[in-house]
Design a protein around this motif. Sequence first.
Motif, short mmCIF file in Angstrom:
data_model
loop_
_atom_site.label_atom_id
_atom_site.label_comp_id
_atom_site.label_asym_id
_atom_site.label_seq_id
_atom_site.Cartn_x
_atom_site.Cartn_y
_atom_site.Cartn_z
N ALA A 1 0.85 -1.26 -0.14
CA ALA A 1 -0.11 -0.01 0.00
C ALA A 1 0.89 1.13 -0.15
O ALA A 1 0.60 2.21 -0.40
CB ALA A 1 -0.83 0.23 1.25
N PHE A 2 1.88 1.36 0.60
CA PHE A 2 2.92 2.23 0.87
C PHE A 2 3.14 2.90 -0.52
O PHE A 2 3.31 4.09 -0.81
CB PHE A 2 4.27 1.59 1.35
CG PHE A 2 5.55 2.62 1.69
CD1 PHE A 2 5.08 3.40 2.52
CD2 PHE A 2 6.62 2.41 1.06
CE1 PHE A 2 6.37 4.28 2.82
CE2 PHE A 2 7.59 3.15 1.25
CZ PHE A 2 7.57 4.26 2.35
N ALA A 3 3.63 2.02 -1.66
CA ALA A 3 4.02 2.35 -2.92
C ALA A 3 2.72 3.25 -3.61
O ALA A 3 2.93 3.96 -4.35
CB ALA A 3 4.29 1.16 -3.87
N LEU A 4 1.36 2.93 -3.18
CA LEU A 4 0.40 3.58 -3.92
C LEU A 4 0.22 4.88 -2.98
O LEU A 4 -0.30 5.83 -3.38
CB LEU A 4 -0.86 2.89 -3.72
CG LEU A 4 -1.02 1.49 -4.41
CD1 LEU A 4 -2.17 0.68 -4.28
CD2 LEU A 4 -1.04 2.08 -6.05
N GLU A 5 0.46 4.87 -1.62
CA GLU A 5 0.18 6.03 -0.87
C GLU A 5 1.04 7.20 -1.53
O GLU A 5 0.64 8.42 -1.36
CB GLU A 5 0.59 5.90 0.62
CG GLU A 5 -0.61 5.18 1.17
CD GLU A 5 -0.25 4.54 2.52
OE1 GLU A 5 1.04 4.68 3.07
OE2 GLU A 5 -0.98 3.90 3.06
N VAL A 6 2.40 6.97 -1.76
CA VAL A 6 3.19 8.16 -2.23
C VAL A 6 2.81 8.64 -3.42
O VAL A 6 3.09 9.68 -3.77
CB VAL A 6 4.73 7.60 -2.45
CG1 VAL A 6 5.02 7.07 -0.92
CG2 VAL A 6 4.85 6.52 -3.43
N THR A 7 1.99 7.77 -4.27
CA THR A 7 1.45 8.39 -5.37
C THR A 7 0.03 9.20 -5.35
O THR A 7 -0.47 9.70 -6.30
CB THR A 7 1.38 7.34 -6.54
OG1 THR A 7 0.42 6.53 -6.18
CG2 THR A 7 2.45 6.58 -6.73
N GLY A 8 -0.36 9.16 -4.18
CA GLY A 8 -1.58 9.85 -3.81
C GLY A 8 -2.92 9.16 -4.39
O GLY A 8 -4.00 9.81 -4.31
N THR A 9 -2.62 7.76 -4.29
CA THR A 9 -3.82 7.14 -4.55
C THR A 9 -4.98 7.04 -3.61
O THR A 9 -4.58 6.84 -2.39
CB THR A 9 -3.54 5.38 -5.02
OG1 THR A 9 -2.41 5.58 -5.98
CG2 THR A 9 -4.62 4.71 -5.51
N SER A 10 -6.38 7.06 -3.68
CA SER A 10 -7.13 7.07 -2.79
C SER A 10 -7.35 5.71 -1.92
O SER A 10 -6.84 4.72 -2.19
CB SER A 10 -8.56 7.35 -3.31
OG SER A 10 -9.16 6.22 -3.76
N ARG A 11 -7.73 5.88 -0.63
CA ARG A 11 -7.64 4.63 0.31
C ARG A 11 -8.58 3.58 -0.10
O ARG A 11 -8.11 2.33 -0.18
CB ARG A 11 -8.12 5.22 1.67
CG ARG A 11 -7.17 5.53 2.64
CD ARG A 11 -7.92 5.85 3.83
NE ARG A 11 -7.22 5.40 5.16
CZ ARG A 11 -7.54 5.51 6.24
NH1 ARG A 11 -8.43 6.43 6.41
NH2 ARG A 11 -6.88 4.93 7.19
N SER A 12 -9.63 3.76 -0.94
CA SER A 12 -10.54 2.72 -1.45
C SER A 12 -9.85 2.02 -2.58
O SER A 12 -10.06 0.90 -2.55
CB SER A 12 -11.88 3.28 -1.69
OG SER A 12 -11.73 4.46 -2.64
#
Lengths: 232, 282
Positions: free
Chosen positions: A101-112
């Motif tokens: 999830a970390f790799a997605l968070e840094v790109t600003g992807t939404s939680r859902s």
Amino acid sequence: MIRFTKVTKDYPKLGAALNDVSFSVGKGEFVFLTGPSGAGKSTILKLIFMEERPTDGEVRVAGLSSVTIRPRDIPKLRRKLGIVFQDFRLLEDRTAEANIAFALEVTGTSRSAIAGKVSRVLTQVGLASKAMSYPRELSGGEQQRVAIARALVNDPVLLIADEPTGNLDDRATRGVFQLLRDINASGTAVLMATHNLDLIRRSDYRSIELNRGKIVFDSAEAARAAIERFAE
Amino acid sequence: MPAVRDSLFAFRRAPLLSALSITTIAFSLFAVGLFGLVVVNIRQALEHVEERVEIRAFVSDKTPMEQIALAANEVAKYAEVQSVDLVTQEQALERARKELGEFKDVFEAEFLPPSLDVHLKSGFRDPATVHRVADRLKALSFVDDVRFGEEWITQLYKLRNIAGVAAVALGLAFAAVAVIIIGATIRMAVLARSREISIMRLVGATDGYIRRPFLIEGFVKGILGGALALGLTWLAIHVVSGYLSFQTVFFDERAALIGLAAGAMMGLMGSAFSVGRHLRRV
């Protein structure tokens, strides 16, 4: 996808790591990068994700050039790539799921969106049941699968793997290699640096061999030369 | 907000390091705070002394009281003047008998001149202003003589200026040391997470994204350190004031808030500096 044009890389204290290297990798290709330690494999990978810049020549990756890229565009390039290392580089205090999830968070992807994507890649690498496990609770092969899942979660156009099976036993090596083949089969280009000649022999993928910073063998070139000789 | 979550996570993950940073920040700000309190108390003491700055204009004893009263009203309107006391001959005698032993057997007030005792507003008690007001009073036709402790006022202001310059210089030095110490403690936190930072970069995090949780962490540590320093300073002044013969003062609300804000700013700046340096190097 990747194009090296007359690339030279000198390190101030260590000297030349690459010397006038040119090659290219097309979309959806699987290419092995091989050669002894210090031959320049890791330098090529670092030049691809632009942790390093060439001393001379040009590296083009996914449409971006090492000559013109601005530092603030480097994160954008890396989001198009998936990078896997021999030592996995997972965060020990986060679960497998959180590491991905970390790799997605840094790109600003939404939680859902994160939840769905993480679950999809965990299934893809065969670790759906280990989502809540911490790295220390996983075997080497499983940790590398988590690292591959993290590399895949942003749907990269190119997966770069630096000795991904270097720390794994034979069984885990076969499993991880098969996973990389599957990823390639679904359209992602893969560039894999490895010492494992057995893997190279058992597959018919292109291999580029380096020695002392120079390309000494490229199976694609050799094949092309053979075809040309045959035609003559 | 992943940045807020990550910064709180950092406290939970490394409680000892976080506590160490907060304590270090607190002690360096405590030194600044103690020094600040010394400055505040010296200023307070000087203000008490300054309140005694007074110009006494002796009036010719033939001047009618009504004229003196009118003049007192006029003088009270000067911009520099806080109040004017009209001291009659009788009041002058009374004061002399109270203040000076040799007057205790004197009962005739005629030989003492009446006077206008002029008190100046705060901020107008410097030697130049005192001189200016004294000269204006001297120019009044019925004023015989004007007295003020000229030498005393000059000495007082010299002391005040020295204290002011010393306060600014030492305060800046203390603050600089505090910023350096805070930067060093936050650098430890950054180094402890250098692996995480390198992974963040590999997966495409921007420098701004990497920096954010550290800035929040530094800000929170600065505020907590500032609050702890304030508490320690308060405790120190309460313990110390028991041994002092004069009334001590603590920071007022505004100064306390400025202290907290300074702690937060130092935490933020220390973090920005440490993370920025780390990101440039890796």
